[in-house]
Design a protein around this motif. Structure first.
Motif, short mmCIF file in Angstrom:
data_model
loop_
_atom_site.label_atom_id
_atom_site.label_comp_id
_atom_site.label_asym_id
_atom_site.label_seq_id
_atom_site.Cartn_x
_atom_site.Cartn_y
_atom_site.Cartn_z
N ARG A 1 -15.95 -1.09 69.37
CA ARG A 1 -16.65 0.17 70.06
C ARG A 1 -16.11 1.77 71.24
NH1 ARG A 1 -22.02 -3.93 70.74
NH2 ARG A 1 -20.54 -4.48 71.97
N GLU B 1 -16.22 -8.28 70.42
CA GLU B 1 -15.57 -9.55 69.23
C GLU B 1 -15.35 -10.74 70.74
OE1 GLU B 1 -13.18 -9.90 67.58
OE2 GLU B 1 -14.37 -7.19 67.02
N ARG C 1 -22.28 -6.99 62.09
CA ARG C 1 -20.62 -6.77 61.27
C ARG C 1 -20.51 -7.71 60.38
NH1 ARG C 1 -17.49 -2.85 63.39
NH2 ARG C 1 -15.96 -4.75 62.74
N PRO D 1 -17.78 -10.38 60.10
CA PRO D 1 -16.78 -10.87 60.32
C PRO D 1 -15.79 -11.53 59.23
CG PRO D 1 -18.60 -12.27 60.83
CD PRO D 1 -19.04 -11.04 60.65
N ALA E 1 -25.33 -19.27 67.78
CA ALA E 1 -23.93 -18.46 67.83
C ALA E 1 -24.10 -17.69 67.84
CB ALA E 1 -23.89 -19.36 66.35
N ARG E 2 -23.06 -16.55 68.21
CA ARG E 2 -23.23 -15.05 67.49
C ARG E 2 -22.29 -14.61 66.66
NH1 ARG E 2 -26.41 -14.65 71.44
NH2 ARG E 2 -27.49 -13.04 69.58
N GLU E 3 -21.69 -13.46 66.62
CA GLU E 3 -20.94 -13.27 64.99
C GLU E 3 -19.68 -14.00 65.21
OE1 GLU E 3 -22.47 -11.09 67.34
OE2 GLU E 3 -22.13 -9.65 66.59
N HIS E 4 -19.27 -14.56 66.24
CA HIS E 4 -17.61 -14.53 66.69
C HIS E 4 -17.09 -16.10 67.14
CE1 HIS E 4 -16.48 -11.17 64.40
NE2 HIS E 4 -16.83 -10.34 65.09
N LYS F 1 -10.65 -1.21 63.47
CA LYS F 1 -10.89 -1.58 61.74
C LYS F 1 -10.28 -1.28 60.57
CE LYS F 1 -12.46 -4.20 64.91
NZ LYS F 1 -12.34 -5.90 65.29
N GLY G 1 -23.53 -16.89 62.69
CA GLY G 1 -23.92 -15.54 64.07
C GLY G 1 -24.97 -15.83 63.31
N THR G 2 -25.84 -15.21 64.59
CA THR G 2 -26.52 -14.44 64.76
C THR G 2 -26.10 -13.01 65.50
OG1 THR G 2 -27.62 -15.05 66.81
CG2 THR G 2 -29.15 -16.29 65.14
N ALA G 3 -26.07 -11.91 64.79
CA ALA G 3 -25.93 -10.54 64.82
C ALA G 3 -26.37 -9.64 66.67
CB ALA G 3 -25.13 -9.83 64.20
N ASP G 4 -26.21 -9.47 67.51
CA ASP G 4 -27.21 -8.55 67.99
C ASP G 4 -26.30 -7.54 67.50
OD1 ASP G 4 -28.00 -9.08 70.56
OD2 ASP G 4 -25.71 -9.98 69.92
N THR G 5 -25.60 -6.64 66.65
CA THR G 5 -25.19 -6.13 65.85
C THR G 5 -24.95 -6.43 64.92
OG1 THR G 5 -24.89 -4.08 67.65
CG2 THR G 5 -23.96 -3.40 65.92
N ASP H 1 -11.56 -3.51 69.81
CA ASP H 1 -12.50 -4.16 70.08
C ASP H 1 -13.24 -2.26 69.39
OD1 ASP H 1 -15.38 -4.03 70.95
OD2 ASP H 1 -15.39 -2.54 72.26
#
Lengths: 321, 727
Positions: B608, A141, B696, B698, A297-300, B117, B690-694, B606
């Protein structure tokens, strides 16, 4: 909370020699006491620094003002001369927390506060800032987190005063051992940029004594922020600008962004871009684009990029208004 | 209605009786009660979102300095299903002693896979929250009419998706109790919205006779539906007190409030609505699911905290298809929350209705008046639109120039209210003073003042002659404060008791009308012992069935996504107004809560770690003074209907009206509540991906059940290994 000893330091020298590596300095306690109650830190000793001489004054000098580390944010925000000479600084102080908090919170504490990342603050979470293997905000998050990061940690600098003081080109005077050293705001935070575990550059026995803010003839300053609530909320993004608008052109303008990186985000290139250019929204947008060029930008948290750009434009517009 | 037409107190403005005690700190709340030798109690909670607990070792904690009692919440092996689930409890001589000793409790457990979630929990390979049970429970679709044909014949059809967050009650006073045993007699001071319900629940849980339990609650700082029973914390408190042989005070922390004492279920709604060319609704369809926590079920009542809600809410299209589900996740269980189900229902239904109005080119007020079956609400729309200046303010969605755009929206409410079954006792003393006793409680709504107002009116006395006793299960019985029923349940009982007092006093004194100026003379005839008279609730003085409409005006900064509510107009019927001041205060509170639901509040978990990331008022954002719009209240006084409670209808339409106003301002719907800047900007298409680390996703959610890897057992959690001691 673990039991601890408490001592009041009468001088800066004694404060830093007393605190050692297991103690913490206590001023307003806004941040430290919360960390202790949540079990995030367990200092053996609290060194009350509120009695350290010369740390409670706001003094106007010819070329430089000094603001003591123990000046409360309420006092800074309400100081009539500060509001006139450094409006951006007063606005940044006024935008902190609630009136009750500002009554206790100090300038030094605001600058030296620790991460507000909700993973860092969660008592059972083990993140990179607390010595864990990784940043939980990555892939988690990360709505409130950095869009500019150099280490694994995504926790941003949220100290309002750091943002305003960076734009004002202020210096921070720190007691280091027996000496005092003077740091730029960038230096005060640079370690947080390179070390995921660091909140700022200060060692546990280094004490902020005062900040020194240069007076620039004809210069104005401004601090703007966007939060989710109207008050008593952390900035999603903040922006400070200081400098002059002369003959419709930007002169000596410095910009800083808060809550987007582990440090108050400044780029010399953006400041240089503004120099001598017409004070228009277009110019401002150009500076904003430079400042956010490397933002990722990250996911959120992608929304922070357009918000930051909007705030840069608004801050610069206010400078010329 | 036998209520008087000319009144001195009824419908007027009487300040809260206990106001001065509250603001000066003299009022004693549960946490202020401190019997001699009281111990501090605290709960040891699961740090696993899911685990099989094999054994709990309290030995070290039990012998720690200051510890007087250590008990298990459950015996044998058991499952914990969320971070915060109760495992054990301690009582000791100081808070510090107990907090230190909590760290000495050792648990041997096998952590299990978990899911927090809603969307993740739907997936076929998701960990099951309750072993052997699918996470998703869906009722069969309920259909009326030929839905497909009705849509096909409609002049306009729109589809809308919305989601609403988990809202946490967060009453200012946390949950808690102080319990003292005297042999087999249990005395509890409880922060409760039902002293009798709490008494009976204590009796049952602890196997004690009901006549040996006394529950008191003189003042409380809110409950919003989460304080009907003693809760796990109340039972543990009582057990600790018994084990320690001393009174124990157990007040939860704010952190615990965020985890374990209830919430409003989330919702993910897909709605479809059709109308004919005149805007008359023809067909409706909804598919929805949400989570009520770790124990899900296809509950349709709403009141028990199930994830279902009324649909199509206020409206009556001839053809409807309603399919609702409930998905379990590893999180704290929901419970009743101010107007259960209704704000959730309102947000979806009023959104799709507005979207349909836009498609038809109709005014949102007009389409409501055309389709609302309740005449009271139709009248309220007319009154409200006039007062609000709707016609002048409403413009086509998104047509305002400039970065900061204003918009307007409206929505309606329905609530059953009602209430009965209360008794009241009035004692009249020879000096003319009066004590009114009712075993109700003041949830914060002003029920003590309601009792005082009714008695003063009916006896013709000044407020200074009346003392009111409430909040004690030894007083004449009254129901729990819930369902907006307290005022309608209590007022008739006091009215009845007053009539009986007047009759008795007339008989006793020979004075034809002993009220008002004759009171003192009549009371002089009472003699040595006071006159004590009872009364009880009776038909004809109160009723149910409240409506209410609200209009919102907002300002949306399209560059920052920030939403500011400028104005909220409430037009609310509540039958006979008993006390205008506390009635309006209730409405203000309902509006503020609805505003928080619309713009700020959401429990963030969260995936995880299974942690609630915002179990604090720093990050669980409640509206504050600076966030307040101008709130204007028009009370539609309908004395002929008798007393109708107002506590819930007033919070129902606020969020929907605000969300509609935002959509009107910017010309696109922000589908997910709360309407935070990131979501507003995303709806405006201004947020870079967004670039995702993992990876998901949104905001995305699936109809059926896609296949995605199960959430791993968190390796990122500190001190969370099975079988080892942790703090």
């Amino acid at each position: 909370m673990k039991a601890f000893s408490y001592v009041t330091a009468q001088t800066a020298d004694s404060a830093v020699s007393l605190v050692g590596d297991r103690g913490r300095f206590l001023a307003g306690g806004m941040d430290l006491l919360g960390e202790m109650k949540d079990g995030l830190v367990e200092p053996a000793l609290l060194v009350n620094v509120k009695a350290v001489p010369g740390t409670r004054e706001i003094a106007a000098g010819r070329g430089t003002w000094t603001v003591g580390a123990n000046v409360t944010l309420t006092r800074l925000a309400e100081h009539a001369e500060v509001r006139k000479v450094f409006p951006g600084l007063a606005q940044a102080a006024e935008a902190v927390g609630s009136p009750q908090m500002r009554n206790g919170a100090t300038v030094g504490g605001n600058l030296a506060q620790h991460s507000r990342c909700w993973y860092y603050r969660q008592r059972d979470a083990r993140c990179v800032k607390k010595g864990g293997a990784r940043c939980l905000a990555r892939g988690g998050e990360n709505k409130y987190h950095s869009v500019l990061a150099h280490t694994m940690c995504l926790s941003p600098c949220v100290a309002n005063l750091a943002v305003a003081l960076a734009a004002l080109d202020a210096s921070v005077v720190v007691q280091r051992g027996a000496k005092t050293v003077t740091l730029t705001v960038a230096q005060l935070y640079e370690k947080a940029w390179t070390d995921a575990k660091a909140h700022h550059s200060l060692g546990s026995d280094e004490l902020i004594l005062r900040v020194e803010v240069p007076v620039v003839a004809g210069a104005r300053s401004v601090y703007v922020k966007v939060a989710e609530k109207s008050e008593f909320d952390w900035a999603l993004v903040s922006c400070a600008a200081a400098g002059r608008v002369e003959g419709g052109q930007f002169r000596g303008v410095r910009l800083a962004l808060g809550s987007v990186a582990a440090v108050p985000w400044q780029m010399q290139e953006a400041n240089a871009f503004l120099e001598g250019k017409p004070a228009t929204d277009e110019t401002a947008a150009g500076a904003a684009a430079i400042l956010l060029r490397d933002a990722e930008a990250r996911e959120h948290n992608g929304y922070k990029i357009p918000v930051a750009k909007a705030l840069v434009r608004r801050a610069l517009a206010a400078l010329g208004a | 209605m036998p209520w008087p037409k000319e009144t001195k107190f009824l419908g007027k403005e009487t300040p809260r009786v206990e106001g001065p005690a509250k603001v000066s700190g003299r009022a004693k709340y549960t946490g202020d009660v401190a019997p001699a030798g009281v111990l501090y109690g605290a709960i040891f909670r699961s740090k696993w979102p899911a685990a099989r607990v094999k054994s709990v070792n309290l030995a070290k904690a039990r012998i720690a300095p200051g510890i007087k009692a250590a008990i298990l919440a459950r015996d044998g092996e058991f499952d914990v299903r969320y971070y915060g689930d109760e495992i054990a409890a301690l009582a000791g001589t100081s808070k510090q002693a107990v907090l230190d000793a909590l760290a000495l409790i050792e648990v041997s457990a096998e952590p299990r896979a978990f899911v927090v979630k809603e969307v993740d929990a739907l997936k076929t390979d998701a960990p099951t929250v309750v072993a052997g049970r699918a996470n998703l429970t869906e009722g069969a679709a309920k259909e009326t009419g030929d839905v497909e044909a009705a849509f096909a014949a409609s002049a306009a059809v729109v589809e809308t998706r919305v989601s609403t967050p988990i809202q946490v009650h967060h009453p200012m006073e946390t949950h808690g109790h102080t319990v003292q045993w005297d042999g087999e007699e249990l005395s509890a001071w409880s922060s409760t919205q039902g002293v009798f319900a709490c008494r009976d629940s204590f009796a049952k849980s602890l196997n004690v006779a009901q006549n040996r339990v006394r529950v008191r609650c003189e003042h409380m700082g809110g409950g919003f539906g989460s304080k009907f029973t003693p809760g796990a914390e109340g039972v543990l408190c009582a057990r600790l007190a018994r084990a320690a042989g001393a009174p124990v005070k157990l007040m939860l922390t704010r952190f615990e409030e965020g985890l374990a004492v209830g919430n409003r279920p989330s919702s993910f709604q897909k709605l479809k609505l059709g109308a004919d060319a005149d805007g008359k609704l023809t067909a409706f369809e909804i598919y929805s699911f949400g989570t009520p926590g770790h124990t899900a079920g296809a509950n349709t009542g709403g009141g028990s905290g199930g994830a279902s809600f009324p649909a199509p809410y206020l409206y009556k299209p001839a053809a409807t298809r309603v399919k609702q589900g409930s998905v379990a996740v590893n999180a704290g269980q929901s419970c009743a929350f101010r107007a259960p189900g209704h704000p959730v229902a309102s947000v979806g239904m009023e959104a799709v209705l507005d979207d349909l109005a836009v498609k038809l080119g109709m005014d949102p007020v007009e389409i409501r008046v055309k389709n609302d079956p309740f005449d009271v609400r139709r009248r309220e729309y007319a009154i409200g639109a006039e007062q609000f200046g709707w016609k002048q303010k409403y413009r086509k969605p998104g047509t305002m120039a400039g970065a900061v755009k204003t918009g307007v929206g409206c929505a309606g409410a329905a609530w059953m209210s009602g209430g009965k079954g209360t008794q009241a006792e009035i004692q009249v003393n020879a000096d003319g003073t009066v004590e009114v006793r009712v075993g109700t409680q003041d949830l914060g709504t002003g029920s003590r003042t309601v009792v005082q107002v009714v008695a003063a009116e009916m006896l013709g006395l000044g407020l200074d002659r009346l003392t009111v006793r409430i909040g004690d299960s030894r007083l004449p019985p009254s129901g729990s404060s819930g369902g907006s029923q307290t005022t309608a349940a209590v007022s008739p009982a006091v009215f009845d008791a007053c009539e009986n007092v007047v009759a008795e006093l007339k008989k006793l004194s020979g004075i034809e009308d002993p009220r008002g100026e004759n009171w003192q003379a009549a009371c002089a005839k009472i003699g040595n012992l006071p006159l004590q008279v009872r009364g009880k609730w009776r038909e004809g003085l109160s009723t149910g069935g409240a409506g209410g409409v609200q209009f919102a005006e907002v300002e949306v900064d399209t560059e920052t996504g920030f939403v500011k509510v400028k104005k909220l107009l409430v037009v609310q019927d509540c039958g006979l107004v008993v006390n205008k001041l506390t009635c309006e205060s209730q409405i203000n509170g309902g509006v503020i809560m609805g505003l928080g639901y619309a713009l700020y509040e959401q429990r963030v978990m969260d995936a995880r770690t299974g942690f609630v990331l915002n179990p604090t008022l720093e990050n669980y954002k409640l509206p504050g003074a600076a966030d307040m719009p101008e709130i204007e209240i028009l009370l539609i006084d309908m004395p002929e209907r008798g007393v109708i409670g107002v506590g819930e209808p007033c919070t129902v339409p606020t969020a929907a009206a605000i969300a509609n106003a935002v959509a009107n301002a910017i010309g696109v719907r922000v589908p997910d509540l709360p309407l935070t800047p990131d979501r507003v900007l995303a709806a405006l298409g201004q947020v870079p991906k967004g670039t995702a680390d993992t990876v998901r996703r949104p905001g995305a959610w699936v109809d059926g059940r896609a296949s995605v890897a199960a959430a791993p057992v968190a390796p990122w959690v500190e001190r969370n290994g099975g079988g080892q001691a942790y703090r």
